[in-house]
Scaffold this active site. Structure first.
Site, PDB file in Angstrom:
ATOM      1  N   CYS A 158       0.820  -1.226   0.000  1.00  0.00           N
ATOM      2  CA  CYS A 158       0.000   0.000   0.000  1.00  0.00           C
ATOM      3  C   CYS A 158       0.850   1.272   0.000  1.00  0.00           C
ATOM      4  CB  CYS A 158      -0.928   0.010   1.207  1.00  0.00           C
ATOM      5  SG  CYS A 158      -2.037  -1.398   1.199  1.00  0.00           S
ATOM      6  N   HIS A 186      -3.899   6.995   1.218  1.00  0.00           N
ATOM      7  CA  HIS A 186      -4.120   5.658   0.651  1.00  0.00           C
ATOM      8  C   HIS A 186      -5.516   5.211   1.071  1.00  0.00           C
ATOM      9  CE1 HIS A 186      -4.168   1.449   0.042  1.00  0.00           C
ATOM     10  NE2 HIS A 186      -4.016   1.158   1.319  1.00  0.00           N
ATOM     11  N   ASN A 214     -10.094  -0.886  -1.940  1.00  0.00           N
ATOM     12  CA  ASN A 214      -8.671  -0.630  -1.673  1.00  0.00           C
ATOM     13  C   ASN A 214      -7.861  -1.217  -2.833  1.00  0.00           C
ATOM     14  OD1 ASN A 214      -6.008  -0.874  -0.791  1.00  0.00           O
ATOM     15  ND2 ASN A 214      -6.561  -1.444   1.301  1.00  0.00           N
TER      16      ASN A 214
END
Ligand code: UT7
Length: 335
Positions: A115, A262, A292
């Site tokens: 991430c 993020h 995500n």
């Protein structure tokens, strides 16, 4: 010394929309749970045979970023590609993008920081530009999660969260002072490596053993996440690394024009927003539409924010990420 600035942004997401209701046909979950716990309403999944993969989506996002920069692929002199879901175990997708763009034999570097991968990639590109080694660097984040998720009730804590997509920026050398990337901040804490990980196959659990054991009860080949544990660390690290970027440059949270976190979980973004007392207009979220997308989430969000006119000349933009590793990172940008 040169500064680096973002001169073009692009993104690509597959057409196929997968709603929460569609997931509830595959596993014991529901729209209310997913919306309340994560903010996600739908995500994109590639469809077998649609031509989309981590490398090809990365190339599509890259083409848009190059076009928006007013450049051609031949102007690019280095590629940095961040992903946790490469087309192949090796080589990484950076070289595939070089081929797919049909450009000369420039260097291509793959970044493995999940991430935080895009912000790590941005930082690498920033250093190459500052030292004068390269002038136009493509930084790409792209993921195909849908190919490797456990789409049964057993995997619901992970599989409802992740989606596919790609984003890219072109970074360019500039002589302008106090413009572009002001600073980047990178961290890791490997003692938590297995709290959010895909363990197999890997060289510690290589393919022959993996195949021997390949039965439906073996969960090691699906991503594992200790959700609560990761959530608690995410809140702390997001805040720390945003503060670090602000303090390094002598700014306060109220100086931020746009925070692009993020897209891990809408609740995480909202908690960070509350802590820094930022108005809604200063935090960009699109997890509701895409889930995500790991290394792709920041460049997709930045690209959409830019398209919507929310990234303006002179704005102070903060990018911040946290994820598997654990790794976390931030970048402060004067646009
Ligand atoms: O991007 C990299 C970094 N990632 C993150 O930062 C993500 C961090 N973690 C999270 O976002 C959250 O922890 C999750 C969204 C993954 C989970 O939310 P949570 O509020 O922490 O839920 P939980 O794991 O504590 O689960 C609560 C309950 C459990 O049932 P019991 O044990 O209370 O009966 C789960 O089994 O919800 C159940 N559950 C689900 N129910 C319906 C877990 N997943 C689902 C699901 N649908 N998809």
């Amino acid at each position: 010394m040169k500064q680096s600035k973002i001169v073009g942004i692009g993104h690509f997401v597959p057409e196929n929309v997968v709603t929460n209701d569609e997931l509830s046909e595959l596993m014991d979950t529901n729209d209310a749970w997913i919306t309340e716990r994560t903010g996600i309403k739908e995500r994109r999944h590639i469809v077998k045979g649609d031509g989309n993969s981590t490398s090809t989506m990365g190339t599509k996002a890259a083409r848009m970023a190059i076009k928006n920069a007013g450049l051609t692929p031949d102007d690019i002199d280095f590629i940095v590609f961040a992903t946790l879901s490469p087309d192949y175990y090796f080589p990484g997708p950076g070289v595939q993008v070089q081929e797919q763009l049909g450009i000369k034999e420039i260097g291509a570097l793959d970044v493995r920081n999940q991430c935080s991968g895009f912000v790590y990639g941005l930082s690498v590109a920033d250093q190459f530009i500052k030292t004068g080694m390269y002038k136009n660097i493509l930084v790409i984040g792209s993921e195909v999660h849908s190919a490797g998720l456990d789409m049964t009730t057993r995997g619901r804590g992970v599989s409802v969260i992740f989606g596919d997509g790609a984003g890219a920026v072109v970074m360019q050398a500039t002589d302008e002072k106090d413009k572009g990337i002001l600073s980047t901040h990178l961290h890791s804490e490997g003692k938590h490596a297995e709290e959010l990980a895909l363990i197999s196959p890997g060289t510690l659990d290589w393919v022959d053993k993996f195949i021997e054991r390949n039965d439906p009860e073996d969960t090691r080949y699906y991503p594992y996440m200790n959700g609560n544990f990761v959530f608690k660390h995410a809140i702390v690290r997001f805040s720390e690394v945003i503060m670090e970027a602000l303090q390094t440059n002598g700014y306060q949270p109220s100086d931020i024009d746009l925070l692009v976190p993020h897209q891990a979980n809408l609740r995480i973004s909202q908690m960070v927003q509350k802590q820094f007392q930022l108005p809604d207009s200063s935090v960009y979220n699109n997890i509701q539409k895409y889930g995500n997308t790991t290394a792709a989430s920041i460049p997709i969000a930045l690209s959409e924010a830019w398209q919507e006119g929310k990234v303006k000349e002179g704005d102070l933009i903060c990018l911040a990420a946290f994820g598997s590793g654990f790794t976390w990172a931030s970048a402060l940008i004067r646009w």
